[in-house]
Design a protein around this motif. Structure first.
Motif, PDB file in Angstrom:
ATOM      1  N   SER A   1     -18.904  21.527  35.527  1.00  0.00           N
ATOM      2  CA  SER A   1     -20.188  21.749  36.178  1.00  0.00           C
ATOM      3  C   SER A   1     -20.071  21.317  37.628  1.00  0.00           C
ATOM      4  O   SER A   1     -19.669  20.185  37.916  1.00  0.00           O
ATOM      5  N   GLU A   2     -20.395  22.238  38.543  1.00  0.00           N
ATOM      6  CA  GLU A   2     -20.306  21.921  39.971  1.00  0.00           C
ATOM      7  C   GLU A   2     -21.538  21.173  40.464  1.00  0.00           C
ATOM      8  O   GLU A   2     -21.449  20.308  41.336  1.00  0.00           O
ATOM      9  N   ASN A   3     -22.688  21.499  39.901  1.00  0.00           N
ATOM     10  CA  ASN A   3     -23.944  20.851  40.306  1.00  0.00           C
ATOM     11  C   ASN A   3     -24.720  20.426  39.064  1.00  0.00           C
ATOM     12  O   ASN A   3     -24.806  21.180  38.083  1.00  0.00           O
ATOM     13  N   PRO A   4     -25.281  19.216  39.070  1.00  0.00           N
ATOM     14  CA  PRO A   4     -26.022  18.730  37.887  1.00  0.00           C
ATOM     15  C   PRO A   4     -27.146  19.683  37.490  1.00  0.00           C
ATOM     16  O   PRO A   4     -27.923  20.138  38.334  1.00  0.00           O
ATOM     17  N   GLY A   5     -27.194  20.007  36.191  1.00  0.00           N
ATOM     18  CA  GLY A   5     -28.268  20.853  35.685  1.00  0.00           C
ATOM     19  C   GLY A   5     -28.093  22.331  35.950  1.00  0.00           C
ATOM     20  O   GLY A   5     -28.933  23.140  35.551  1.00  0.00           O
ATOM     21  N   GLU A   6     -27.004  22.715  36.595  1.00  0.00           N
ATOM     22  CA  GLU A   6     -26.800  24.125  36.943  1.00  0.00           C
ATOM     23  C   GLU A   6     -26.466  24.957  35.712  1.00  0.00           C
ATOM     24  O   GLU A   6     -26.843  26.120  35.601  1.00  0.00           O
ATOM     25  N   VAL A   7     -25.766  24.340  34.751  1.00  0.00           N
ATOM     26  CA  VAL A   7     -25.324  25.050  33.555  1.00  0.00           C
ATOM     27  C   VAL A   7     -25.986  24.438  32.324  1.00  0.00           C
ATOM     28  O   VAL A   7     -26.049  23.209  32.182  1.00  0.00           O
ATOM     29  N   GLU A   8     -26.474  25.297  31.449  1.00  0.00           N
ATOM     30  CA  GLU A   8     -27.019  24.828  30.181  1.00  0.00           C
ATOM     31  C   GLU A   8     -25.959  25.042  29.106  1.00  0.00           C
ATOM     32  O   GLU A   8     -25.605  26.177  28.774  1.00  0.00           O
ATOM     33  N   PHE A   9     -25.430  23.956  28.574  1.00  0.00           N
ATOM     34  CA  PHE A   9     -24.312  24.043  27.643  1.00  0.00           C
ATOM     35  C   PHE A   9     -24.804  24.210  26.204  1.00  0.00           C
ATOM     36  O   PHE A   9     -25.760  23.552  25.771  1.00  0.00           O
ATOM     37  N   HIS A  10     -24.126  25.086  25.472  1.00  0.00           N
ATOM     38  CA  HIS A  10     -24.463  25.326  24.075  1.00  0.00           C
ATOM     39  C   HIS A  10     -23.683  24.353  23.186  1.00  0.00           C
ATOM     40  O   HIS A  10     -22.769  23.665  23.637  1.00  0.00           O
ATOM     41  N   THR A  11     -24.032  24.326  21.912  1.00  0.00           N
ATOM     42  CA  THR A  11     -23.369  23.441  20.954  1.00  0.00           C
ATOM     43  C   THR A  11     -22.621  24.276  19.919  1.00  0.00           C
ATOM     44  O   THR A  11     -23.149  25.259  19.400  1.00  0.00           O
ATOM     45  N   ILE A  12     -21.383  23.880  19.643  1.00  0.00           N
ATOM     46  CA  ILE A  12     -20.594  24.546  18.602  1.00  0.00           C
ATOM     47  C   ILE A  12     -20.896  23.887  17.258  1.00  0.00           C
ATOM     48  O   ILE A  12     -20.930  22.658  17.136  1.00  0.00           O
TER      49      ILE A  12
END
Length: 436
Positions: A269-280
């Motif tokens: 992640s380059e910036n906090p909160g920029e990407v919403e990560f999914h769960t496996i």
């Protein structure tokens, strides 16, 4: 008697003249290696091809090219296909890089005379777009190649990302279509896309065993799923977390797919909160490990503290964990609870709160842990000794920065060194510089 003596003198002079003439055309062991007890000379030009070939294989390319001008025989060996099966193109701009670069004339000679001999090829480029474009131009001309491995390496920032996607895809297509037997493809940090992957699979599905494609933003989960569905011999895979899915793990777990040996996942992640990560899901991990019980699952995290909520919420079969930025105490606590297969853990940074409880929990639950590295974080000497005591001699690699360790009422740093050495069964000292 005089005549006979004169005759002997004349007969002895002739060989001396002949020997002198011969020395001008040959190279003696003494002149190359110093004095020799053999008292003989070697005609290097008449050495067997296989001997010259063996010598050339140990020479750097520049020296090999110079040696090829010694005589016609050496020049013939210089062009033997065996010498051109493995080649690394080094492409650097003199104005911006001090690294050496493959000469343009040699590149053209390779394209014209040896393209069909190349099998193990890599491109090492500097940070300039010009170098990356040159690499693509070379790839586009390798129409007669039969490569087995291909690697694209950026020595600084990912310069291939500055090349137009169409140009890059066109260059790869030439190689993917003509090779037919690629077993290893390393193309991290490139504008690789789904159509290019489909071309790779269509022409090399039977032979592809290793695919490294981390930080390829134009590849979708559907694109990598196509690889898993058709490349049943794939044993090593490296990708970004955003293309990792339950469907992909299940595809890699099918009966028709070989046992995977190595899976690397980069979570960035380059910036906090920029990407919403999914769960496996745990069921997907379980199916994957059941099919490949000895697989190494390596995860590299480059996240901010507040971005770890989606990870390791339940049992995860990861074997190697690397945290390149600060990691939360809560995340380290979950590792001790849910990572029973963990072999190696590296924490580069973690604020100013001691990690005693988290490390002790990891030592207690992660019975396979053999390697640990700690950087900018804090652990009390007593807590660290307790961790080492619980792990014992199975810790074959223990790299801890001295500044990490906090002296307490029980142990000083000198006492810690002796106590840790006793539990490890070998001499140990904290590091002054990180070694990971």
């Amino acid at each position: 008697m005089k005549r006979a003596k004169q005759k002997v003198v004349v007969e002895n002079k002739a060989p001396e003249t002949s020997q002198k003439s011969k020395k001008q055309k040959t190279c003696s062991y003494e002149s190359v290696f110093g004095k020799s007890d053999l008292h003989s000379s070697v005609d290097w030009g008449s050495l067997p091809h296989h001997v010259i070939l063996r010598i050339f294989q140990f020479l750097p390319l520049v020296d090999r090219a110079r040696a090829s001008s010694v005589c016609q025989r050496w020049n013939e060996v210089f062009h033997i296909p065996d010498l051109w099966r493995r080649f690394e193109f080094e492409l650097n701009q003199p104005a911006t890089s001090y690294l050496k670069s493959t000469h343009p004339d040699l590149i053209q000679q390779i394209i014209k005379k040896h393209a069909d001999h190349l099998q193990y090829v890599s491109f090492k480029v500097d940070s300039s777009t010009e170098s990356a474009e040159t690499a693509c131009n070379i790839l586009s001309q390798l129409v007669n190649c039969s490569m087995r491995t291909l690697g694209l390496i950026s020595t600084a920032k990912p310069s291939f990302m500055n090349v137009s996607q169409a140009h890059f895809a066109s260059a790869l297509t030439v190689v993917f279509v003509n090779s037919k037997s690629l077993s290893s493809v390393k193309i991290d940090d490139t504008p690789l896309d789904d159509p290019s992957l489909k071309v790779l699979v269509a022409n090399n599905s039977a032979t592809l065993k290793l695919l490294k494609m981390s930080s390829c933003p134009h590849v979708s989960p559907a694109g990598i799923l196509c690889v898993a569905d058709q490349c049943h011999g794939l044993k090593e895979l490296a990708l970004n977390y955003y293309v990792l899915s339950d469907e992909l793990l299940l595809a890699l777990s099918s009966e028709k797919h070989v046992v995977l040996e190595h899976l690397r996942v980069d979570i960035v992640s380059e910036n906090p909160g920029e990407v919403e990560f999914h769960t496996i899901k745990k069921q997907s991990w379980d199916a994957f490990v059941k099919h490949s019980p000895k697989v190494n699952i390596v995860m590299y995290f480059f996240l901010y503290e507040e971005e770890f909520d989606a990870f390791i919420r339940e049992e995860t079969p990861v074997t190697h964990l690397y945290f390149g930025r600060a990691v939360s105490k809560a995340m380290l606590g979950r590792i001790g609870l849910y990572c029973p297969r963990l072999i190696e853990l590296v924490v580069c940074a973690n604020g100013l709160q001691p990690l005693d409880e988290e490390l002790i929990q990891i030592a207690k639950r992660c019975k396979n842990l053999t390697a640990m590295g700690l950087g900018e974080c804090e652990v009390t000497c007593r807590g660290f000794i307790e961790f080492v005591k619980m792990c014992g001699g199975r810790l074959t690699q223990l790299s801890i920065m001295e500044e990490v360790l906090i002296p307490d009422n029980d142990y000083s740093l000198d006492q810690l060194h002796l106590e840790v050495s006793k539990h490890l069964g070998r001499m140990w000292f904290p590091d002054m510089m990180p070694t990971w």
